[in-house]
Design an enzyme around this catalytic site. Sequence first.
Site, PDB file in Angstrom:
ATOM      1  N   ASP A 232       0.843  -1.192   0.000  1.00 58.81           N
ATOM      2  CA  ASP A 232       0.000   0.000   0.000  1.00 58.81           C
ATOM      3  C   ASP A 232       0.882   1.248   0.000  1.00 58.81           C
ATOM      4  O   ASP A 232       2.110   1.150   0.012  1.00 58.81           O
ATOM      5  CB  ASP A 232      -0.990  -0.003   1.170  1.00 58.81           C
ATOM      6  CG  ASP A 232      -0.303   0.014   2.532  1.00 58.81           C
ATOM      7  OD1 ASP A 232       0.831   0.513   2.642  1.00 58.81           O
ATOM      8  OD2 ASP A 232      -0.912  -0.470   3.509  1.00 58.81           O
TER       9      ASP A 232
ATOM     10  N   ARG B 262      -5.065  -4.963  -0.127  1.00 60.28           N
ATOM     11  CA  ARG B 262      -3.765  -4.504  -0.666  1.00 60.28           C
ATOM     12  C   ARG B 262      -3.064  -5.614  -1.450  1.00 60.28           C
ATOM     13  O   ARG B 262      -2.382  -5.349  -2.440  1.00 60.28           O
ATOM     14  CB  ARG B 262      -2.873  -3.935   0.428  1.00 60.28           C
ATOM     15  CG  ARG B 262      -2.657  -4.791   1.618  1.00 60.28           C
ATOM     16  CD  ARG B 262      -2.221  -3.892   2.785  1.00 60.28           C
ATOM     17  NE  ARG B 262      -2.546  -4.474   4.057  1.00 60.28           N
ATOM     18  CZ  ARG B 262      -1.643  -4.983   4.888  1.00 60.28           C
ATOM     19  NH1 ARG B 262      -0.369  -4.963   4.563  1.00 60.28           N
ATOM     20  NH2 ARG B 262      -2.002  -5.489   6.036  1.00 60.28           N
TER      21      ARG B 262
END
Length: 245
Positions: A91, A183
Amino acid sequence: MSRPHSVVSQVPSGVLVVDKAPDMTSHDVVAIARRALGTKKIGHCGTLDPMATGLLMLVVERATKIQDLLMSEDKEYEGTLTLGVTTSTQDRQGEPLEEKEVRSFAPEEIDAAFGVFKGEFEQIPPMVSAIKKDGVPLYKLARKGQEVARDPRPVHVTKYEIRDIALPEVTFSVDCSKGFYVRTYAHDIGQHLGCGAHLSALRRVRSGKFTLERAVTIDMLKTAPREDLYKAMISLAEISLMRGA
């Protein structure tokens, strides 16, 4: 700002839905709620990363007994992935690892990449997760710069929708099972497209039958009269009706 005094002495049991703000942990929210509600018997259902916002369910008093049951339900997220850059945490809060050129993908190509990750498939959990290896959470090993082998885990995506494509960003929504890492989903889609990607925004909008419609904000949690927060809670009886129990 000081909280108005409450005449209510007994803390009700139920679920308080909170709209988590960015740049705070789920544990931060629990700590604020303990003070706000006047109880230590409180927990949360499903951790949200600091950068994520949205629905965080707090189980209060006797509702802690159904915490695992509530956590097992499917969830819905809205997110944005950024193509071309992979990061250490998958992320935007991680360190950039690799950068590649993002070509002019056709919408059909991006949709096809999302389509690969629909239905039943397996994810390899990220190193920055609470899963334990020999009793130690992976994120603690990651902080020390260690990386260990992780077993793939079965997950399920019921549906997805690509909301907007403004390369290198792709905005989407996804309905998924418990234990799903959005993610990792973004990372894997980027790998499939050949340019890499990381998750740059995330918001949880639903968990089971619970939505943001009745959520309180962090500011409300900090400043609202305690009685108002009690009234905002969803009772155990209502939860049974919601779940068809």
